[in-house]
Design a protein around this motif. Sequence first.
Motif, mmCIF file in Angstrom:
data_model
loop_
_atom_site.group_PDB
_atom_site.id
_atom_site.type_symbol
_atom_site.label_atom_id
_atom_site.label_comp_id
_atom_site.label_asym_id
_atom_site.label_seq_id
_atom_site.Cartn_x
_atom_site.Cartn_y
_atom_site.Cartn_z
ATOM 1 N N LEU A 66 0.796 -1.091 -0.080
ATOM 2 C CA LEU A 66 0.110 0.124 -0.295
ATOM 3 C C LEU A 66 0.924 1.315 -0.099
ATOM 4 O O LEU A 66 0.260 2.137 -0.723
ATOM 5 C CB LEU A 66 -0.898 0.007 1.035
ATOM 6 N N VAL A 67 1.828 1.197 0.939
ATOM 7 C CA VAL A 67 2.895 2.339 0.672
ATOM 8 C C VAL A 67 3.565 2.460 -0.482
ATOM 9 O O VAL A 67 3.579 3.690 -0.820
ATOM 10 C CB VAL A 67 4.064 2.361 1.816
ATOM 11 N N TYR A 68 4.131 1.305 -1.066
ATOM 12 C CA TYR A 68 4.609 1.382 -2.399
ATOM 13 C C TYR A 68 3.800 2.117 -3.445
ATOM 14 O O TYR A 68 4.107 2.675 -4.228
ATOM 15 C CB TYR A 68 5.097 0.152 -2.689
ATOM 16 N N SER A 88 14.182 10.202 -3.360
ATOM 17 C CA SER A 88 13.147 10.611 -2.344
ATOM 18 C C SER A 88 12.022 9.548 -2.886
ATOM 19 O O SER A 88 11.296 9.072 -2.101
ATOM 20 C CB SER A 88 12.609 11.819 -2.412
ATOM 21 N N SER A 89 11.967 9.316 -4.101
ATOM 22 C CA SER A 89 11.148 8.125 -4.631
ATOM 23 C C SER A 89 11.218 6.911 -4.027
ATOM 24 O O SER A 89 10.287 6.177 -3.498
ATOM 25 C CB SER A 89 11.245 7.984 -6.126
ATOM 26 N N THR A 90 12.567 6.435 -3.986
ATOM 27 C CA THR A 90 12.878 5.032 -3.183
ATOM 28 C C THR A 90 12.718 5.241 -2.011
ATOM 29 O O THR A 90 11.738 4.163 -1.371
ATOM 30 C CB THR A 90 14.419 4.885 -3.735
ATOM 31 N N PHE A 91 12.828 6.331 -1.297
ATOM 32 C CA PHE A 91 12.731 6.273 0.189
ATOM 33 C C PHE A 91 11.162 6.140 0.570
ATOM 34 O O PHE A 91 10.948 5.383 1.361
ATOM 35 C CB PHE A 91 13.337 7.501 0.622
ATOM 36 N N THR A 92 10.480 6.930 -0.128
ATOM 37 C CA THR A 92 8.903 6.938 0.186
ATOM 38 C C THR A 92 8.111 5.512 -0.266
ATOM 39 O O THR A 92 7.166 5.268 0.238
ATOM 40 C CB THR A 92 8.151 7.868 -0.675
ATOM 41 N N PRO A 95 9.978 16.275 2.784
ATOM 42 C CA PRO A 95 8.690 15.672 3.633
ATOM 43 C C PRO A 95 8.198 14.261 2.747
ATOM 44 O O PRO A 95 6.757 14.129 2.613
ATOM 45 C CB PRO A 95 7.620 16.805 3.401
ATOM 46 N N GLY A 96 9.074 13.369 2.519
ATOM 47 C CA GLY A 96 8.614 11.992 1.922
ATOM 48 C C GLY A 96 7.708 11.214 2.672
ATOM 49 O O GLY A 96 6.896 10.537 2.183
#
Length: 265
Positions: free
Chosen positions: A62-64, A185-189, A209-210
């Motif tokens: 869901l996060v991904y 930041s895309s990978t982090f979030t 603010p990821g």
Amino acid sequence: MAEGVYRKIYHARLRGQLSYRASFLLDCLAQALAQGGELVVILVLFNRVSALGGFSVDEVLLVYAFAGTAFGLADLFAGQLDKLPAMIRTGTFDVLLLRPLGTLPQLMSSELPLKRLGRVLAGLVVLGYALAHNGVVWTPWSVALLAVTPVAGAVIFGGVWVVACSVCFWLVDGRELANTVTYGSSTFTSYPISVYSGWLRRLMAFVVPGAFVAYYPALALLDKADPLGAPGWLGWVGPVVAALVAALAGVVWKFAVRRYRGTGS
């Protein structure tokens, strides 16, 4: 007047790309497969562990999905900023300054690569799966949160993109530095922030603010307590954070453009 100009520009871009439908569909498929690469990494990880940062595999998906959909939308409209270093280096950015339109909207509308919709579609497919397997309790508020979260996340990603690329006005060839922030930041979030520790979590979750792109909205939608102890209302303030990031990005961009002097090339 400006809105009419940009509407015509986008319409022309759309017509041009849809003229080659087979190429468009193949490009979309390639983008979707690229987005799916990160999904494979998550599934491989869960072959070794039963939970990640206090999240099950369906909760991580869901996060991904939130992060992937938001980044796909941001990439569609703000990805053109990657051309900024080359435009500064060759002097073609000066052309934008001569037109009676904002430089940032001109740059963002210089291209509309519809193939990047493949990333969005891949994110939406995973989002549908995650929602069906996480037992979400549906209320008017949870439906509103589901609808707003990808858009707010895209605005946050877009704002980060603008701020990161603004550095190029001083560094000129700062594309790699900007990419480290945007794609990083895309990978982090794509993962719960509870899997990170120390300064990296604080930097990417709150300075960039990821955490408001996917992590906190996912917790609110799952009605799940934050393993790190943050209050639950953080999951509902994504649009406010997005508005603040967009405003800050506008200020930074204007500040950078006013100090642009060209490279003399």
